[in-house]
Motif scaffolding. Structure first.
Motif, short mmCIF file in Angstrom:
data_model
loop_
_atom_site.label_atom_id
_atom_site.label_comp_id
_atom_site.label_asym_id
_atom_site.label_seq_id
_atom_site.Cartn_x
_atom_site.Cartn_y
_atom_site.Cartn_z
N VAL A 136 -3.37 16.08 28.04
CA VAL A 136 -2.57 17.10 27.34
C VAL A 136 -2.44 18.33 28.24
O VAL A 136 -3.44 18.82 28.76
N HIS A 137 -1.22 18.76 28.42
CA HIS A 137 -1.01 19.93 29.26
C HIS A 137 0.00 20.86 28.60
O HIS A 137 1.09 20.44 28.25
N VAL A 138 -0.37 22.12 28.46
CA VAL A 138 0.53 23.10 27.86
C VAL A 138 1.05 23.99 28.97
O VAL A 138 0.28 24.43 29.83
N THR A 139 2.33 24.24 28.98
CA THR A 139 2.92 25.03 30.06
C THR A 139 3.94 26.02 29.49
O THR A 139 4.34 25.92 28.33
N GLY A 140 4.33 26.98 30.32
CA GLY A 140 5.39 27.92 29.94
C GLY A 140 4.91 29.09 29.11
O GLY A 140 3.73 29.24 28.81
N LYS A 141 5.86 29.92 28.77
CA LYS A 141 5.52 31.13 28.01
C LYS A 141 5.81 30.90 26.53
O LYS A 141 6.96 30.81 26.10
N TRP A 142 4.73 30.80 25.78
CA TRP A 142 4.85 30.56 24.34
C TRP A 142 4.92 31.89 23.60
O TRP A 142 4.12 32.80 23.87
N THR A 143 5.87 31.99 22.67
CA THR A 143 6.00 33.18 21.84
C THR A 143 5.82 32.76 20.38
O THR A 143 5.77 31.57 20.07
N ARG A 144 5.74 33.74 19.53
CA ARG A 144 5.66 33.43 18.09
C ARG A 144 6.84 32.56 17.68
O ARG A 144 6.69 31.60 16.93
N ASP A 145 8.03 32.92 18.18
CA ASP A 145 9.23 32.18 17.77
C ASP A 145 9.20 30.73 18.25
O ASP A 145 9.54 29.82 17.50
N SER A 146 8.82 30.53 19.50
CA SER A 146 8.81 29.14 19.99
C SER A 146 7.73 28.34 19.29
O SER A 146 7.91 27.18 18.95
N PHE A 147 6.60 28.99 19.01
CA PHE A 147 5.52 28.28 18.31
C PHE A 147 5.96 27.91 16.89
O PHE A 147 5.71 26.80 16.41
N ARG A 148 6.66 28.85 16.23
CA ARG A 148 7.13 28.57 14.87
C ARG A 148 8.11 27.39 14.90
O ARG A 148 8.03 26.47 14.07
N SER A 149 9.01 27.38 15.88
CA SER A 149 9.99 26.29 15.98
C SER A 149 9.28 24.96 16.23
O SER A 149 9.64 23.92 15.67
N TYR A 150 8.26 25.00 17.09
CA TYR A 150 7.49 23.79 17.41
C TYR A 150 6.83 23.24 16.13
O TYR A 150 6.89 22.04 15.86
N LEU A 151 6.25 24.13 15.33
CA LEU A 151 5.59 23.68 14.10
C LEU A 151 6.61 23.16 13.09
O LEU A 151 6.37 22.18 12.38
N GLU A 152 7.76 23.83 13.02
CA GLU A 152 8.81 23.39 12.09
C GLU A 152 9.31 22.00 12.47
O GLU A 152 9.53 21.14 11.63
N ALA A 153 9.46 21.78 13.78
CA ALA A 153 9.93 20.47 14.24
C ALA A 153 8.90 19.40 13.88
O ALA A 153 9.25 18.29 13.48
N PHE A 154 7.61 19.76 13.99
CA PHE A 154 6.56 18.82 13.61
C PHE A 154 6.63 18.52 12.11
O PHE A 154 6.52 17.37 11.69
N ALA A 155 6.85 19.56 11.33
CA ALA A 155 6.88 19.38 9.86
C ALA A 155 8.09 18.54 9.44
O ALA A 155 8.06 17.89 8.40
N GLU A 156 9.15 18.58 10.23
CA GLU A 156 10.34 17.78 9.88
C GLU A 156 10.10 16.29 10.07
O GLU A 156 10.70 15.47 9.39
N ASN A 157 9.24 15.94 11.02
CA ASN A 157 8.88 14.53 11.24
C ASN A 157 7.38 14.36 11.16
O ASN A 157 6.74 14.02 12.14
N PRO A 158 6.80 14.60 10.00
CA PRO A 158 5.34 14.56 9.92
C PRO A 158 4.83 13.13 10.04
O PRO A 158 5.58 12.19 9.78
N PRO A 159 3.57 12.98 10.45
CA PRO A 159 2.99 11.65 10.47
C PRO A 159 3.05 11.10 9.05
O PRO A 159 2.79 11.83 8.10
N ASN A 160 3.43 9.84 8.90
CA ASN A 160 3.66 9.32 7.56
C ASN A 160 2.47 8.56 6.98
O ASN A 160 2.58 7.89 5.96
N GLY A 161 1.32 8.66 7.65
CA GLY A 161 0.13 8.00 7.11
C GLY A 161 0.10 6.51 7.38
O GLY A 161 -0.79 5.81 6.93
#
Ligand SMILES: [Fe+2]
Ligand SMILES: [Fe+2]
Lengths: 476, 110
Positions: A136-161
């Motif tokens: 796992v490698h994290v790169t680039g400049k993360w901001t509140r906005d990009s982090f929020r978008s990243y989490l929203e994208a995750f929530a749109e395709n959540p693991p389905n169990g």
């Protein structure tokens, strides 16, 4: 390397030399509570943890294991050691018979065991978790906005169990046996549930600390013992005929099951990993909601109404709150307090836990299949032995002579081996309630990285272990 | 913002956004999302090598050097897990991303 990465991989201060480390590990493993057992199970004794000390001197814990070896014997040994080291911080008492176990209690909690554990812990953590730095490698400049978008994208395709290991249980030749093997894998974690979290309850870090504490209150059942999550899991285990004493099934934990549990200790014991812990916590509380739903359904399907699924149903409910608390009350306020610079570590923990999940799922699927006879180890004995005899394959051989009752405590081979019984009778154990009996002239292939043990069922047994590398090469 | 997940290697190793191609670079200097078109004349930066001993990629078309220090320090936020990368692009979420293939120079896959 880019910035913002805690130095798991990098050397840590005051490392032991490879030799000093080997010596310290051997010394740690020499503790009476870590010796091989003559039984498959620990009897209501939380201090006994079989470490196969005879192996420890041959393993090199000073290197970072690559991902390809993360289910090998060195990883298994490291995870067993780490479990024990981390748990020396936790309090365990057996429900009954303390007087007879008092010596074990002292051996486990004494200063030598604790100090030796602390000396070897950083190297073991690097050995077992250093691969995550590449995974796992994290790169680039993360901001509140990009982090929020990243989490929203995750929530749109959540693991389905839809977990491969749950499917493997349901499709097993013996679903009840597979389900028990599945459930006991979580015992190390759930019977001490949320203990790693408590490590971050201490200190002083503002409002998030109190929010953190609220989650712990839920996990600990608000001080009402019958609602403590570990207690709920005890009921789950008991309802399907499993024992609930701590580490009763120590020898049957897969390396990856310990890896998952120890990951949280690794994050929480080392406070420099606090932000990673936040990410991993959020993933757990979020994704595992659906997992618990599937687990509850699987239990009902396999065991019917007698299964106590309160543990899983409770988590479907409470983790919906914990997920929201983790993001709204912990993660965003911590970013507010500490700045956007902590976001990469939060993302890292969130992704690392997913990587470990995938490994653990695959490991458990393979073990359940192997318990079901895939690959069919005994059928492979003939062709693989023929390949060795004809010289098509060179396989270094070790000949072993053992007396009745000798129990080879569980471990894994780093390559496929052919076990061939020359005389006597041997029982090869592939998992809980799963074994093969091998008589003279018989044998079986034991695939690499599959947990197994053995016991001798005759006055004496002579057997050979041939290291064949990849058994499939013997078949062509 | 637009979140895109794609592969680091093989077919599908490139995201094209508003005509601009992006690949995930794993270099001796670090990992980052690389805008794979040279700002000079649009040359293929995904085939560029580092000028020896520096963090400047030399475009194979006109040898124009592009520093990657900014991409490393303050580049497009992304996380790679195994061979999959998820990046957050500062464009509207409605923007359409195409997944394509670009060959990568050895300096970008170490
Ligand atoms: Fe819980
Ligand atoms: Fe929870």
């Amino acid at each position: 390397m880019t910035s913002g990465r805690p130095p798991t991989h990098a050397p840590y201060p005051y490392p032991l030399s490879a030799d000093a480390l080997r010596e310290a590990v051997a010394q740690y493993g020499a503790n009476p509570v870590y010796q091989d057992s003559a039984e498959w199970f620990n009897e209501d004794n939380p201090y006994r943890r079989q470490m196969r000390p005879q192996d420890l001197g041959h393993l090199d814990f000073s290197r970072v294991l690559p991902a390809s070896e993360i289910l090998g014997n060195s990883a298994l040994a490291a995870q067993r050691l780490l479990t024990s080291i981390y748990e020396a911080d936790m309090m365990y008492l057996p429900p009954t018979g303390f007087a007879e176990k008092r010596e074990d209690f002292s051996a486990f909690y004494n200063a030598s065991n604790r100090t030796l554990g602390e000396m070897i812990r950083p190297a073991l953590e690097r050995h077992a978790y250093g691969f995550l730095d590449d995974e796992v490698h994290v790169t680039g400049k993360w901001t509140r906005d990009s982090f929020r978008s990243y989490l929203e994208a995750f929530a749109e395709n959540p693991p389905n169990g839809d977990s491969p290991s749950i499917r493997a249980v349901e499709n097993s030749r013996d679903p009840e046996r597979a389900a028990r093997m599945y459930l006991l894998q979580f015992a190390a974690d759930f019977l001490s549930e949320a203990s790693p979290m408590v490590r971050n309850a201490l200190g002083n870090y503002g409002n998030p600390q109190s929010e953190w504490f609220k989650i712990i209150i839920d996990e600990y059942g608000y001080g009402v013992h019958e609602t403590k999550h570990s207690r709920l899991y005890e009921n789950t285990l008991e309802s399907v005929g499993l024992r609930s004493d701590v580490h009763h099934y120590w020898q049957f934990y897969l390396s990856s099951s310990l890896m998952m549990n120890n990951y949280f200790h690794f994050l929480a014991k080392n406070h420099e990993n606090f932000f990673r812990h936040l990410g991993a916590l959020y993933y757990t509380e979020t994704a595992l909601i659906e997992d618990c739903r599937s687990q509850s359904k699987m239990m009902r399907k396999v065991f019917g109404d007698s299964a106590d699924v309160t543990y899983f149903d409770e988590h479907v409910h409470i983790d919906t709150h914990h997920s929201r608390m983790a993001i709204d009350k912990l993660i965003w306020p911590v970013i507010e307090q500490c700045g956007e610079g902590v976001i990469p570590d939060i993302v890292r923990g969130f992704e690392e836990l997913q990587a470990i999940n995938v490994i653990a799922d695959r490991d458990l699927v393979d073990q359940i299949r192997w318990m079901d006879g895939e690959p069919a180890g005994k059928d492979l004995h003939g062709p693989v032995r023929a390949a060795i005899d004809s010289g098509t394959v060179t396989a270094p051989v070790t000949r072993v002579v053992e007396p009745r009752g000798k129990l080879t405590n569980t471990f894994v081979h780093d390559e496929d081996v052919l076990c061939h019984v020359v005389s006597g009778t041997m029982k090869v154990v592939c998992g809980l309630d799963s074994h093969h009996i091998l008589e003279a002239g018989q044998g079986m292939v034991i695939p690499r990285q599959r947990l197994h043990g053995a016991s001798i069922e005759s006055e004496e047994c002579v057997y050979e272990i041939n290291s064949v590398g990849d058994y499939r090469k013997c078949l062509s | 913002m637009l979140v895109v997940t794609w592969e680091t290697d093989g077919i599908g190793n490139c995201v094209v956004l508003a005509g601009k191609p992006y690949v995930y670079a794993r270099t001796t200097a670090g990992e980052f999302v690389l805008m794979a078109r040279c700002s000079h004349r649009g040359g293929p930066l995904h085939l560029a090598s580092f000028s020896p001993g520096t963090t400047r990629l030399v475009c194979p078309w006109h040898s124009r050097a592009t520093s990657v220090t900014k991409a490393l320090r303050a580049g497009i936020p992304a996380v790679r897990r195994g061979k999959r990368v998820t990046a957050v692009f500062d464009v509207p979420a409605t923007e359409k991303a195409e997944i394509e293939y670009r060959p990568l120079s050895p300096d970008l896959v170490c």
